[in-house]
Design an enzyme around this catalytic site. Sequence first.
Site, PDB file in Angstrom:
ATOM      1  N   TYR A  25      -0.908   4.272  -6.160  1.00 30.66           N
ATOM      2  CA  TYR A  25      -1.394   4.959  -4.878  1.00 30.66           C
ATOM      3  C   TYR A  25      -0.049   5.751  -4.259  1.00 30.66           C
ATOM      4  CZ  TYR A  25      -5.970   2.692  -5.024  1.00 30.66           C
ATOM      5  OH  TYR A  25      -7.148   2.258  -5.328  1.00 30.66           O
ATOM      6  N   LYS A  28      -2.544  -5.996 -16.020  1.00 23.96           N
ATOM      7  CA  LYS A  28      -3.179  -5.454 -17.063  1.00 23.96           C
ATOM      8  C   LYS A  28      -1.830  -5.312 -18.219  1.00 23.96           C
ATOM      9  CE  LYS A  28      -6.394  -3.398 -19.508  1.00 23.96           C
ATOM     10  NZ  LYS A  28      -7.615  -4.185 -20.203  1.00 23.96           N
ATOM     11  N   ASP A  79      -9.908  -6.494 -16.364  1.00 26.09           N
ATOM     12  CA  ASP A  79     -11.095  -6.342 -16.745  1.00 26.09           C
ATOM     13  C   ASP A  79     -11.931  -7.737 -16.698  1.00 26.09           C
ATOM     14  OD1 ASP A  79      -9.240  -6.879 -18.700  1.00 26.09           O
ATOM     15  OD2 ASP A  79     -10.037  -5.661 -20.188  1.00 26.09           O
ATOM     16  N   ASP A 132      -7.680  -3.121  -4.393  1.00 23.86           N
ATOM     17  CA  ASP A 132      -8.583  -2.143  -3.811  1.00 23.86           C
ATOM     18  C   ASP A 132      -9.927  -2.411  -4.485  1.00 23.86           C
ATOM     19  OD1 ASP A 132      -9.768  -0.349  -2.322  1.00 23.86           O
ATOM     20  OD2 ASP A 132      -8.528   1.401  -3.356  1.00 23.86           O
ATOM     21  N   ASP A 172     -13.343  -5.197  -2.973  1.00 24.77           N
ATOM     22  CA  ASP A 172     -14.635  -4.777  -2.509  1.00 24.77           C
ATOM     23  C   ASP A 172     -15.684  -5.291  -3.178  1.00 24.77           C
ATOM     24  OD1 ASP A 172     -13.626  -3.198  -0.400  1.00 24.77           O
ATOM     25  OD2 ASP A 172     -14.603  -1.275  -1.402  1.00 24.77           O
TER      26      ASP A 172
END
Length: 361
Positions: free
Chosen positions: A140, A191, A223, A247, A251
Amino acid sequence: MKKVLVLPGDGIGPEVVAETVRVLECLRDECGLAVEMEFGLIGGAAYDVHGQPLPEDTLKLAKEADAVLLGAVGGRQWETLPIALRPEKALLGLRAAMGVFANLRPAVLYPQLAGASTLRPEIVAGLDIMIVRELVGGIYFGEPRGVRTLKTGERQGFNTLVYSESEIERIAVRAFEIARTRAHRVCSVDKANVLEATELWRDVVTQVAARYPDVAISHMYVDNAAMQLVRAPKQFDVVVTTNMFGDILSDAAAMLTGSIGMLPSASLNESDRGLYEPIHGSAPDIAGKGIANPLATILSAAMMLRYSFHEPLLAARVEAAVSKVLDDGLRTADIQESGFPVVGTGAMGEAVVAALRATHS
Ligand code: NAD
């Protein structure tokens, strides 16, 4: 004396913050919490007065405070402003100014609300996960970034995933320290099979883990973590991960509990100064109606007591008071269940204060 800057913000922000201030006042007046509160403007409310969503005054007060309690920002009337002046921009500015790099997002399912989840009660009953998300680095913020035009005339978007060892180490330390206060398990999500930056992430987290032999460490690809969160979420205690993965996963974890009005968050800097806010937004659809659920904000104040003020007993008392009002059958509209009367924001806040008083006397 601890200083709290209170920023009610927009929409339902002032409504849910008012109830939380009552809780803090009760702790101050009746339980010996040495705290003083100052109030400031942020978001659309600040734009309307000062022409900008994060005025200098607010920034100055935030830097001087031990903790900031924020309601929420945003609303339709400010949506057409240039991006730099929009209420949401103030959040990024505030986080940056406070240097809060560790975002703590608990996903707790109160047994009283097990029916609110979209997953079967036996999958989620007793759920208690703490997601520790790196907040100020990663893709980000990485440079270079942008959209460029190639020689062919085609446009190409690009971002950079970058993490230095020190950035990974400080968030990992946070996660292990928190795990020590909970079930002593950390799952680091990366990852590493594809992204070199998260291969380094795994390396550094493994090194930090060696300093915490009492905490069990596991590593999971993102994943698989997404899949496990909805398959068997109770396997997790503390999850530590990068900005973008956190992030998304936080959620998803939040929604396991089914009730956005119940979930708090904390963002901490190196010296435990923090920004505390509910995970929900300003909910313009219900603003001004007195029906918003204040419990996410009240639980954010409990996190403030635990992480910035190092008052775990007071934090636990606020959490117990919230649990008590749920036991007593109080429900705001968002967590409504048949057979339970629906109460408004003020009545819910009042009930939490009454439950706090009852445990004190
Ligand atoms: P939202 O979280 O405000 O609302 C989503 C839904 O949940 C709405 O139906 C709302 O009524 C309900 N809801 C939210 N909080 C509730 C509560 N405490 N009690 C009962 N119901 C509640 O998300 P949105 O509608 O996508 O965004 C509205 C505004 O909030 C936008 O301007 C957005 O940019 C802003 N926003 C701000 C923050 C923040 O301040 N941290 C976070 C998210 C969104």
